[in-house]
Write an enzyme that holds these catalytic residues in place. Structure first.
Site, PDB file in Angstrom:
ATOM      1  N   VAL A  17      33.424  61.735  93.334  1.00  0.00           N
ATOM      2  CA  VAL A  17      34.461  62.637  93.824  1.00  0.00           C
ATOM      3  C   VAL A  17      33.868  64.016  94.102  1.00  0.00           C
ATOM      4  O   VAL A  17      33.155  64.563  93.266  1.00  0.00           O
ATOM      5  CB  VAL A  17      35.576  62.791  92.764  1.00  0.00           C
ATOM      6  CG1 VAL A  17      36.594  63.842  93.182  1.00  0.00           C
ATOM      7  CG2 VAL A  17      36.250  61.467  92.488  1.00  0.00           C
ATOM      8  N   TYR A  56      25.160  73.551 102.861  1.00  0.00           N
ATOM      9  CA  TYR A  56      25.722  72.913 101.668  1.00  0.00           C
ATOM     10  C   TYR A  56      26.450  73.945 100.794  1.00  0.00           C
ATOM     11  O   TYR A  56      27.390  73.607 100.065  1.00  0.00           O
ATOM     12  CB  TYR A  56      24.627  72.159 100.907  1.00  0.00           C
ATOM     13  CG  TYR A  56      25.157  70.966 100.153  1.00  0.00           C
ATOM     14  CD1 TYR A  56      25.868  69.961 100.800  1.00  0.00           C
ATOM     15  CD2 TYR A  56      24.965  70.853  98.789  1.00  0.00           C
ATOM     16  CE1 TYR A  56      26.369  68.877 100.096  1.00  0.00           C
ATOM     17  CE2 TYR A  56      25.458  69.761  98.084  1.00  0.00           C
ATOM     18  CZ  TYR A  56      26.156  68.785  98.744  1.00  0.00           C
ATOM     19  OH  TYR A  56      26.654  67.720  98.042  1.00  0.00           O
ATOM     20  N   LYS A 116      27.053  71.094  92.748  1.00  0.00           N
ATOM     21  CA  LYS A 116      26.183  69.984  92.324  1.00  0.00           C
ATOM     22  C   LYS A 116      25.226  70.444  91.214  1.00  0.00           C
ATOM     23  O   LYS A 116      24.903  69.650  90.315  1.00  0.00           O
ATOM     24  CB  LYS A 116      25.407  69.401  93.508  1.00  0.00           C
ATOM     25  CG  LYS A 116      26.261  68.648  94.512  1.00  0.00           C
ATOM     26  CD  LYS A 116      27.082  67.530  93.878  1.00  0.00           C
ATOM     27  CE  LYS A 116      27.750  66.626  94.902  1.00  0.00           C
ATOM     28  NZ  LYS A 116      28.784  65.765  94.306  1.00  0.00           N
TER      29      LYS A 116
HETATM   30  N1  LIG Z   1      27.477  61.379 101.668  1.00  0.00           N
HETATM   31  C1  LIG Z   1      26.419  62.034 101.221  1.00  0.00           C
HETATM   32  O1  LIG Z   1      25.527  62.400 101.992  1.00  0.00           O
HETATM   33  C2  LIG Z   1      26.271  62.295  99.749  1.00  0.00           C
HETATM   34  C3  LIG Z   1      24.994  62.552  99.239  1.00  0.00           C
HETATM   35  C4  LIG Z   1      24.857  62.797  97.867  1.00  0.00           C
HETATM   36  C5  LIG Z   1      25.984  62.804  97.054  1.00  0.00           C
HETATM   37  N2  LIG Z   1      27.223  62.555  97.591  1.00  0.00           N
HETATM   38  C6  LIG Z   1      28.367  62.567  96.691  1.00  0.00           C
HETATM   39  O2  LIG Z   1      28.914  61.265  96.606  1.00  0.00           O
HETATM   40  C7  LIG Z   1      30.266  61.373  96.164  1.00  0.00           C
HETATM   41  C8  LIG Z   1      31.146  60.491  97.027  1.00  0.00           C
HETATM   42  O3  LIG Z   1      31.224  61.041  98.333  1.00  0.00           O
HETATM   43  P1  LIG Z   1      31.047  60.160  99.663  1.00  0.00           P
HETATM   44  O4  LIG Z   1      29.938  60.772 100.431  1.00  0.00           O
HETATM   45  O5  LIG Z   1      31.047  58.724  99.355  1.00  0.00           O
HETATM   46  O6  LIG Z   1      32.350  60.554 100.506  1.00  0.00           O
HETATM   47  P2  LIG Z   1      33.851  59.942 100.509  1.00  0.00           P
HETATM   48  O7  LIG Z   1      34.632  60.900 101.333  1.00  0.00           O
HETATM   49  O8  LIG Z   1      33.833  58.536 100.932  1.00  0.00           O
HETATM   50  O9  LIG Z   1      34.264  60.035  98.983  1.00  0.00           O
HETATM   51  C9  LIG Z   1      34.736  61.208  98.378  1.00  0.00           C
HETATM   52  C10 LIG Z   1      35.912  60.785  97.547  1.00  0.00           C
HETATM   53  O10 LIG Z   1      36.407  61.880  96.788  1.00  0.00           O
HETATM   54  C11 LIG Z   1      37.790  61.672  96.686  1.00  0.00           C
HETATM   55  N3  LIG Z   1      38.494  62.892  96.270  1.00  0.00           N
HETATM   56  C12 LIG Z   1      38.458  64.123  96.860  1.00  0.00           C
HETATM   57  N4  LIG Z   1      39.282  64.969  96.198  1.00  0.00           N
HETATM   58  C13 LIG Z   1      39.826  64.246  95.178  1.00  0.00           C
HETATM   59  C14 LIG Z   1      40.755  64.537  94.149  1.00  0.00           C
HETATM   60  N5  LIG Z   1      41.328  65.741  94.035  1.00  0.00           N
HETATM   61  N6  LIG Z   1      41.094  63.561  93.273  1.00  0.00           N
HETATM   62  C15 LIG Z   1      40.551  62.317  93.371  1.00  0.00           C
HETATM   63  N7  LIG Z   1      39.665  61.976  94.328  1.00  0.00           N
HETATM   64  C16 LIG Z   1      39.320  62.931  95.225  1.00  0.00           C
HETATM   65  C17 LIG Z   1      38.198  61.208  98.067  1.00  0.00           C
HETATM   66  O11 LIG Z   1      39.457  60.574  98.060  1.00  0.00           O
HETATM   67  C18 LIG Z   1      37.075  60.252  98.381  1.00  0.00           C
HETATM   68  O12 LIG Z   1      37.411  58.944  97.977  1.00  0.00           O
HETATM   69  C19 LIG Z   1      30.602  62.871  96.208  1.00  0.00           C
HETATM   70  O13 LIG Z   1      30.436  63.421  94.915  1.00  0.00           O
HETATM   71  C20 LIG Z   1      29.531  63.416  97.138  1.00  0.00           C
HETATM   72  O14 LIG Z   1      29.280  64.792  96.939  1.00  0.00           O
HETATM   73  C21 LIG Z   1      27.376  62.289  98.914  1.00  0.00           C
END
Ligand SMILES: NC(=O)c1ccc[n+]([C@@H]2O[C@H](COP(=O)([O-])OP(=O)(O)OC[C@H]3O[C@@H](n4cnc5c(N)ncnc54)[C@H](O)[C@@H]3O)[C@@H](O)[C@H]2O)c1
Length: 272
Positions: free
Chosen positions: A91, A154, A161
């Site tokens: 999240v 970022y 993070k």
């Molecule tokens: N995509 C990338 O490049 C990347 C790289 C490293 C880390 N991440 C991290 O991975 C994690 C998942 O992100 P993702 O890239 O799969 O995108 P995503 O948009 O698919 O997932 C993000 C999720 O967070 C949820 N969310 C947001 N606000 C919320 C709240 N108030 N309550 C409950 N849920 C909430 C959304 O509903 C969504 O399901 C995040 O922490 C993101 O920072 C992503």
């Protein structure tokens, strides 16, 4: 199947491109029983069929900023699954305008939203689920290199993070006494819904692809497979770790691709 007999809660599926989807897919393949959460009604329609795809009918509404949702989640899990073995926290959120322009202009409001939703939620979710989390359990969150290092655009998510990675260490210490492990995967950039809010994301993807040792970007499948290690008993002696799943990009002290005096991209080793 290394997750046979394990049960877990997956928080953070928005669609089939979500990192949480990639982790759930591998959990299912490896024999785990799952419950899912959705943020709001719009996402419920997306998450329910995904849960069904992975053999689950347990889907709960959970906004991590909503105390009423947090207060009832453990009872719901207990009724449907009994005690569980793991939590996946995938999240993060920051207002779009905070991911454009200069970091110095981040508003207090955007800062608080990003920290509350992306960092504090790891504590509040873990605390809420703790009554039904088994001894020997595992908590996994998702970080990014923009925490420990500068990455363009970022901004406040980088600060979030960095705080999240610190929270992993403090939680790992607290929960160590209960034999519950807390770790993070620092994933390379992946085109997801959350990533679409980050400026110049295509450039970031391309830069990581050409400058990582494996010369490609990671997939949600790559992240999901590595998550199996941290979520399963294979990592029974591992806690408080930030594990990079980024095709090796974070080890690079100098880019492979550089820019010459005429502005052309060239191999860095050919630069004079
Ligand atoms: N995509 C990338 O490049 C990347 C790289 C490293 C880390 N991440 C991290 O991975 C994690 C998942 O992100 P993702 O890239 O799969 O995108 P995503 O948009 O698919 O997932 C993000 C999720 O967070 C949820 N969310 C947001 N606000 C919320 C709240 N108030 N309550 C409950 N849920 C909430 C959304 O509903 C969504 O399901 C995040 O922490 C993101 O920072 C992503």
């Amino acid at each position: 199947m290394i997750m046979n007999g394990k049960k877990g809660l997956i928080v953070g599926v928005a669609n089939a491109k979500s990192i949480a989807y990639g982790i759930a897919e591998q959990c299912h393949k490896q024999g785990a029983k799952l419950a899912f959460t959705f943020l709001n009604d719009a996402l419920k329609k997306r998450v329910e069929p995904i849960a069904a795809e992975f053999g689950s009918k347990f889907v709960y509404e959970l906004d991590v900023n909503n105390n009423a949702h947090l207060e009832t989640i453990a009872d719901k899990i207990k009724a449907d699954l009994g005690e569980i073995d793991f939590i996946v926290h995938a999240v993060a959120y920051a207002p779009k305008e905070a991911l454009e322009g200069e970091f110095i202009n981040t508003t207090k409001e955007a800062f608080d939203i990003a920290m509350g939703t992306s960092v504090y939620s790891l504590l509040s979710l873990t605390r809420a689920v703790l009554p039904v989390l088994k001894e020997g359990g595992s908590v996994l969150t998702l970080s990014y290199l923009g925490g420990p290092k500068f990455v363009p655009h970022y901004n406040v998510m980088g600060v979030a993070k960095a705080a999240l990675e610190s929270a992993v260490r403090y939680l790992a210490h607290d929960l160590g006494a209960k034999n519950i492990r807390v770790n993070a995967i620092s994933a390379g950039p992946i085109k997801t819904l959350a990533a679409s809010g980050i400026g110049d994301f295509r450039m970031i993807l391309r830069y990581n692809e050409v400058n990582s040792p494996l010369k490609r970007n990671v997939s949600t499948e790559d992240v999901g497979k590595s998550a199996m290690y941290l979520l399963s008993d294979l990592a029974s002696g591992v806690t408080g770790e930030i594990h990079y799943v980024d095709c090796g990009y974070n080890i690079m002290g100098m880019a492979d691709i550089a820019v010459d005096e005429n502005g052309n991209t060239i191999l860095a080793m050919d630069a004079k």
